[in-house]
Design an enzyme around this catalytic site. Structure first.
Site, short mmCIF file in Angstrom:
data_model
loop_
_atom_site.label_atom_id
_atom_site.label_comp_id
_atom_site.label_asym_id
_atom_site.label_seq_id
_atom_site.Cartn_x
_atom_site.Cartn_y
_atom_site.Cartn_z
N HIS A 98 -8.95 10.08 0.62
CA HIS A 98 -7.62 9.50 0.77
C HIS A 98 -6.63 10.48 0.15
O HIS A 98 -6.98 11.18 -0.82
CB HIS A 98 -7.44 8.20 -0.03
CG HIS A 98 -8.38 7.09 0.25
ND1 HIS A 98 -9.64 7.01 -0.29
CD2 HIS A 98 -8.22 5.96 0.98
CE1 HIS A 98 -10.22 5.88 0.09
NE2 HIS A 98 -9.38 5.22 0.87
N ASP A 101 -6.57 10.27 -3.62
CA ASP A 101 -7.74 10.76 -4.37
C ASP A 101 -7.55 12.21 -4.78
O ASP A 101 -8.18 12.67 -5.73
CB ASP A 101 -9.01 10.76 -3.51
CG ASP A 101 -9.29 9.44 -2.85
OD1 ASP A 101 -8.90 8.41 -3.41
OD2 ASP A 101 -9.90 9.45 -1.75
C1 XUL Z 1 -12.69 -0.29 0.54
C2 XUL Z 1 -13.20 0.79 1.39
C3 XUL Z 1 -12.35 2.00 1.50
C4 XUL Z 1 -12.32 2.60 2.86
C5 XUL Z 1 -11.35 3.72 3.01
O1 XUL Z 1 -13.53 -1.37 0.44
O2 XUL Z 1 -14.27 0.71 1.93
O3 XUL Z 1 -12.79 2.92 0.56
O4 XUL Z 1 -13.58 3.07 3.21
O5 XUL Z 1 -10.07 3.36 2.67
#
Ligand code: XUL
Ligand code: CO
Length: 433
Positions: A98, A101
């Protein structure tokens, strides 16, 4: 000096090895059903769990001490160094991230975007040097307080705009880094209370948002797949992308069912009251199976605990559905899993993945053996064989309800139930796992 300096690169040593720092089952080059295991599984490390997560839970904060913690660009660079060291130690081909991150939040949107782009320049160099690839990028539109009432489905159009700009920035860097997918998980796209929520507007907003994302993908020539990740709850009490079936209805409603696929997560399937294989089979049957987030929940707590998988029979049934759907194309296996907050050491970060990777390798091999044997498909075909003739097909396609009723009386139809053979099939599966 690398955080992982004491850890040797993990190599395949076979099932009899007693070296903790070795793969027993994951041999990237082993050919399974005509394809290298690495190319089947397409394993990825999740940046958020392994690099960004600090060991907090609802009752306590950071437990880990990592040299890259901090909220400036210098820390983000140290984190990137550690990340690529870890990918190298594990010999996994992919990673996922993300925006939040990998870069510090700036004082303005533009500064956040520049930070992201600067770190992605660092990634681009490292990817070139190491050969590590990006399975998918995504935007974190759930942690910062601005997202508390949703991103695309927010009652405030300014938040919708901020979300649109955020996704554009994340799609741009994903595209630039050759990412193979772009993921949308809507943790706050839902509600806490129906009392303050206009469901109708929020669904329209979500549809308009996703349509813009798809249009932008085509505009920039991004060849990867747009993926939605279903999850029924947590953090929101109710989330719109509840499960595979719900998302299919949403995509049909906005005419996007040929543009978007799904990233299906084991723990989210369980939260929705399904098994992982159910969600994968349904996505496969709807042509929506894109990628998987591999993990497991604690079966007692009822939370999304994001633990590493450790159950070969479950993982085997999951990969069975992946293989049955033709295997991954742009998708892969992302470890959306983190070590427990007491697992403090660099070894814990690495060995958690090693164990999980071996579980996936065993699951994949068992799934391939089941598929090659064909026993399940044969029994299934026999069970439905009554439909494989003209009369049955005519009933489906052309006979009306009253015509069918008349025929039932004319022929004095008296159907006899047949065994579903469930235990025999479970026994059969046990031979492979
Ligand atoms: C949250 C989740 C996230 C997604 C990406 O439960 O799974 O980490 O994979 O945003
Ligand atoms: Co996930």
């Amino acid at each position: 000096m690398s955080y992982f300096k004491d850890i040797p690169p993990i190599q395949y040593e076979g099932p009899d090895s007693d070296n903790e720092f070795a793969y027993r089952h994951y041999d990237p080059n082993e050919v399974v059903m005509g394809k290298r295991m690495e190319d089947h599984l397409r394993l990825a490390v999740a940046y958020w769990h392994s690099l960004a997560y600090e060991g907090g839970d609802p009752f306590g904060g950071r437990t880990f001490e990592r040299p890259w913690y901090g909220d400036d660009m210098a820390a983000a660079r140290v984190k990137a160094d550690a990340a690529f060291d870890m990918f190298g130690v594990l010999n996994v081909p992919f990673f996922c991230f993300h925006d939040a991150d990998v870069r510090p939040e700036g004082d303005s949107f533009a500064e956040s975007r520049r930070n992201l782009e600067e770190i992605c320049d660092v990634f681009a160099d490292k990817m070139q040097q190491t050969g590590t690839k990006l399975l998918w990028g995504t935007a974190n539109m759930f942690t910062h307080r601005r997202w508390m009432a949703g991103a695309a489905t927010n009652p405030d159009p300014e938040i919708f705009a901020y979300a649109a700009a955020t996704v554009k920035a994340c799609m741009d860097v994903t595209h630039r880094l050759g990412g193979e997918n772009y993921v949308l998980w809507g943790g706050r796209e839902g509600y806490e209370s129906l009392l303050n929520t206009d469901l109708t507007r929020e669904a329209e907003q979500a549809g308009a948002f996703l349509t813009k994302v798809v249009d932008y993908k085509h505009k920039i020539g991004f060849k990867g797949t747009i993926l939605i990740e279903p999850k029924p709850q947590e953090p929101s009490k109710h989330q719109y992308d509840f499960d595979v079936g719900t998302i299919y209805g949403f995509l049909k409603r906005f005419g996007l069912e040929n543009e978007v696929k799904l990233n299906i997560e084991q723990g989210h399937a369980i939260l929705a009251g399904h098994s992982f294989e159910h969600e994968l089979a349904l996505a496969g049957s709807l042509g929506l199976l894109g990628s998987i987030d591999m993990n497991r929940n604690d079966y007692q707590s009822g939370w999304d605990t994001d633990q590493f998988p450790n159950n070969v029979p479950e993982v085997a049934l999951a990969y069975y559905e992946v293989l049955r759907a033709g295997g991954f194309t742009t998708g892969g296996t992302n470890f959306d899993a983190r070590v427990r907050r007491q697992s403090l050491d660099p070894e814990d970060l690495v060995l958690s993945h090693v164990g999980a990777i071996d579980i996936c390798a065993r699951g994949l091999k068992a799934a391939a053996a089941m598929l090659e044997n064909g026993g399940l498909e044969k029994m299934r075909a026999e069970r439905y064989a009554g439909w494989d003739n003209e009369a049955s097909q005519a009933m489906l396609k052309s006979e009306s309800l009253d015509q069918i009723a008349a025929r039932v009386e004319e022929t004095n139809l008296n159907p006899q139930p047949r065994s579903g053979r469930q235990e025999r099939l479970e026994n059969w599966v046990s031979r492979f796992v």
